[in-house]
Enzyme design. Sequence first.
Site, PDB file in Angstrom:
ATOM      1  N   CYS A  85      -1.854   0.876  -1.526  1.00 56.30           N
ATOM      2  CA  CYS A  85      -1.072   1.589  -0.728  1.00 56.30           C
ATOM      3  C   CYS A  85       0.303   1.473   0.520  1.00 56.30           C
ATOM      4  CB  CYS A  85      -0.554   2.899  -1.633  1.00 56.30           C
ATOM      5  SG  CYS A  85      -1.816   4.340  -0.693  1.00 56.30           S
TER       6      CYS A  85
ATOM      7  N   HIS B 199       7.152   7.387   6.645  1.00 52.61           N
ATOM      8  CA  HIS B 199       6.519   7.627   4.818  1.00 52.61           C
ATOM      9  C   HIS B 199       7.649   8.307   4.631  1.00 52.61           C
ATOM     10  CE1 HIS B 199       4.647   7.268   1.266  1.00 52.61           C
ATOM     11  NE2 HIS B 199       4.253   6.406   1.347  1.00 52.61           N
TER      12      HIS B 199
END
Length: 688
Positions: free
Chosen positions: A460, A612
């Site tokens: 990820c 993010h």
Amino acid sequence: MFKKLFGQLQRIGKALMLPVAILPAAGILLAFGNAMHNEQLVEIAPWLKNDIIVMISSVMEASGQVVFDNLPLLFAVGTALGLAGGDGVAALAALVGYLIMNATMGKVLHITIDDIFSYAKGAKELSQAAKEPAHALVLGIPTLQTGVFGGIIMGALAAWCYNKFYNITLPPFLGFFAGKRFVPIVTSVVAIATGVVLSFAWPPIQDGLNSLSNFLLNKNLTLTTFIFGIIERSLIPFGLHHIFYSPFWFEFGSYTNHAGELVRGDQRIWMAQLRDGVPFTAGAFTTGKYPFMMFGLPAAAFAIYKNARPERKKVVGGLMLSAGLTAFLTGITEPLEFSFLFVAPVLYGIHVLLAGTSFLVMHLLGVKIGMTFSGGFIDYILYGLLNWDRSHALLVIPVGIVYAIVYYFLFDFAIRKFKLKTPGREDEETEIRNSSVAKLPFDVLDAMGGKENIKHLDACITRLRVEVVDKSKVDVAGIKALGASGVLEVGNNMQAIFGPKSDQIKHDMAKIMSGEITKPSETTVTEEMSDEPVHVEALGTTDIYAPGVGQIIPLSEVPDQVFAGKMMGDGVGFIPEKGEIVAPFDGTVKTIFPTKHAIGLESGSGVEVLIHIGIDTVKLNGEGFESLINVDEKVTQGQPLMKVNLAYLKAHAPSIVTPMIITNLENKELVIEDVQDADPGKLIMTVK
């Protein structure tokens, strides 16, 4: 088998946090409602006898209590939501299934309300009657008492039904019931079958649980509290502690309240005794957290700061101050614990043992303080000091001071004696293995034991996830030397935290394993290594502005351990209120994650920032995001970078909190402004 089981337990533990997250609000209502008609407080403030105030306090108390009274239902819905990725259909299926399961058990076992309540001598109404512990009245349904376990079982089954049938196709004449509409239907059938099975399987399980709880709570409760504290802290790194403490908090032990109702579980009993105004007998499995969370860990943070190298003290001081203050105020300890867990496991071992003794000492002293969120100062005031005469909460302070001294000297001694690489004591930059961008995936693959040792490869935005065949072939120290800020090992599952580079490393490793790319020549490596200082030698000051309209929060409050623990860098959390993310400075777009949930930017002075968007949003596969820029594109401060469907993210992601971190802060100073409300023109950070 263990690896698969661990993965499932991690998912279940995470799912249990959803219903548990409701408890602080319920506990605050119950605590304040109860405190407002506390006899000592009423004597000090007679205005609390006012009819309106009495009504408000009664409503608050009842509102909090109803949540604790219906925990099994909340666990059913919450578990289903957590295991099904947050889809509301799974929650509806769990609700329907839970009701049907209880109705089925009641009918199979012929349970009636007379089997649940038997009038006690002198009782004039049902609420004064004694309750049969093996049975329960669940939302008006006479049934078997399965407690939160029953809710978790039904929630997990509803989630399984959802994941199995949410995209099912049916014949055209049944088309209306296809897809997600089919999930509650099939869950109803599964609930009937589950009710029948539990009718015969649960009574012996119930007897076993009662015997176990009686043994743990009555035979040697002192030893039990010590073991509980050790195991609960030991499971924190794996995220399995929620599963471990749930039976103690919600099932073990029993108490009959003033209404004649049977209450089970240490936390629920404490809340019931708070409402009844009786001396506390519960709290053995919550009170032990207060000394080490409020006093011990902050002292450990000071020891880590003290032992940092002089040139690193400023950076480490900021990290330890924020983490220690978070532990003291809220009881959220992961940011601090994870700062030394990977680099100095021996310190975590010391911490685990001291946590066990904290539970032991609090029990021996008879201190009984409840908890809903965690063992920080806020809970200490609500559930300790407001009821100091019954909870003996004042004893936490001298005990906590002792623990602060013990933590400080043990951590200080261990760090110096064993030369532990705690924050600020890491090896010099020159000792880190050099590896160019082109060569890095080859080096990581070698450190993982080679392609023959890779069973499964994934990543990820924050970490490389690898399942290996033989863990003994993995060079953990080598992985850290290649730039990983931490490596988590569980069985044969390795998680290497490389930050934004993780996904690219994964893709390159996959191509290497398939033979699509070959190892670069030494000439290539030398050229790339000589180019690296371009990114390292950042000059000047970079002002970083808000990436949109919203709220700024400390990074320690971001609901993700990797970001909150500052494993990828320092920065802030941003809670967007509008669906547009803008550039925080003039610079260049260096990275756009394939699923569009994260953007990497570089300023003119070389400062690298990662935005993010949301937590675990990589799983959305780009849904809800629209990129407005391209890699290598020059952008100006305030220029729109990404359009975000906030409604979609709120429905499908664990959180919309957006970490905004500087990933190359080495030898630089970060100044974070005291800002809460943010807009694109407001300065929030400066890198010097």
